[in-house]
Scaffold this motif. Sequence first.
Motif, PDB file in Angstrom:
ATOM      1  N   LEU A   1       0.828  -1.205   0.000  1.00 32.48           N
ATOM      2  CA  LEU A   1       0.000   0.000   0.000  1.00 32.48           C
ATOM      3  C   LEU A   1       0.864   1.258   0.000  1.00 32.48           C
ATOM      4  CD1 LEU A   1      -2.679  -1.083   2.635  1.00 32.48           C
ATOM      5  CD2 LEU A   1      -3.105  -0.697   0.193  1.00 32.48           C
TER       6      LEU A   1
ATOM      7  N   TYR B   1      -8.967   9.588  -2.888  1.00 30.53           N
ATOM      8  CA  TYR B   1      -8.032   8.454  -2.901  1.00 30.53           C
ATOM      9  C   TYR B   1      -8.245   7.553  -1.696  1.00 30.53           C
ATOM     10  CZ  TYR B   1      -3.572   5.936  -3.281  1.00 30.53           C
ATOM     11  OH  TYR B   1      -2.606   4.961  -3.398  1.00 30.53           O
TER      12      TYR B   1
ATOM     13  N   ARG C   1     -11.268   5.405  -1.794  1.00 25.82           N
ATOM     14  CA  ARG C   1     -11.114   4.196  -2.616  1.00 25.82           C
ATOM     15  C   ARG C   1     -10.179   3.178  -1.967  1.00 25.82           C
ATOM     16  NH1 ARG C   1     -10.143   8.199  -6.517  1.00 25.82           N
ATOM     17  NH2 ARG C   1      -7.937   7.561  -6.599  1.00 25.82           N
ATOM     18  N   ASN C   2      -9.349   3.623  -1.058  1.00 30.85           N
ATOM     19  CA  ASN C   2      -8.338   2.758  -0.430  1.00 30.85           C
ATOM     20  C   ASN C   2      -8.465   2.891   1.087  1.00 30.85           C
ATOM     21  OD1 ASN C   2      -6.443   2.009  -2.912  1.00 30.85           O
ATOM     22  ND2 ASN C   2      -6.952   4.184  -3.072  1.00 30.85           N
TER      23      ASN C   2
END
Length: 269
Positions: free
Chosen positions: A33, A89, A92-93
């Motif tokens: 990640l 962002y 989404r993560n």
Amino acid sequence: MRSNASRWPIPIIAFALALPLLSGCAIDEGTALAADFEKDWAGTSDVEQVRTTKNNTLPFSGTATGVLVLKDGTPPDRVAERADELREYVARNDSVTGRITADGITITVDADETRAREVVALWRSLTADERVVDGDISGSTWKKVHRWKSEVTAVDSAGAMAVFDDLVGKGGRHRPPSDVTSVVVSTGRDVRPGISVQSDVNGALPTEATAAYEAVVAEHPVVYAALRSDYVSITVADAADQADALELARRAAPGLGAAAVRVITTNGA
């Protein structure tokens, strides 16, 4: 004849069968990640540096934190634009915490649009405050309760008290996020007289500690003070003032109790 398969322990077979399901995950997920964050934000306009930390909690499980360090002088509206992109962002993560550093203030950008808007608004007001040296506004959710922690460094003790009042009191210049927020405003390590004033994790204010500090500083030179909701510690410059300062502090903060009111001298006595 007994087959080889029958001699395999059941847990090993189960793990082997599960491997195809995990093929989309890295065994060190936090590392992956963090690497993705660096790659995804590299070369972004206004971004001077991308910093990451990783946490590989278990095989195929982990988290990462990514910080976008913006270039000096990035206009506030551009900071807000980068923050909105970062909000999308992290939405989404969800295993990534996104942060932005700009003009000495670092903020956590939450996936929730309202929270992100509130923290950017606080960033704007803090960076426009000449009493503020730097700061860090972090946020996290635990058991469905979101909490913020605002840590601010002020130029001097008077500025620290004023900024604290503007954040949580009646000053009103700064508006903290609407979720529960703890606030710490301090002077730099080498600043004298110095101070650290803090609300607790549930937002309770150091009302009596502040009264004790104000009573002492009105009568005696103070070198340093730490003000909390449940105690106060004051360092006076002259040992001859210690007894009177302690009496003043205890009288001003009866609700704290004698043990929670401390006055010492510069030699620690």
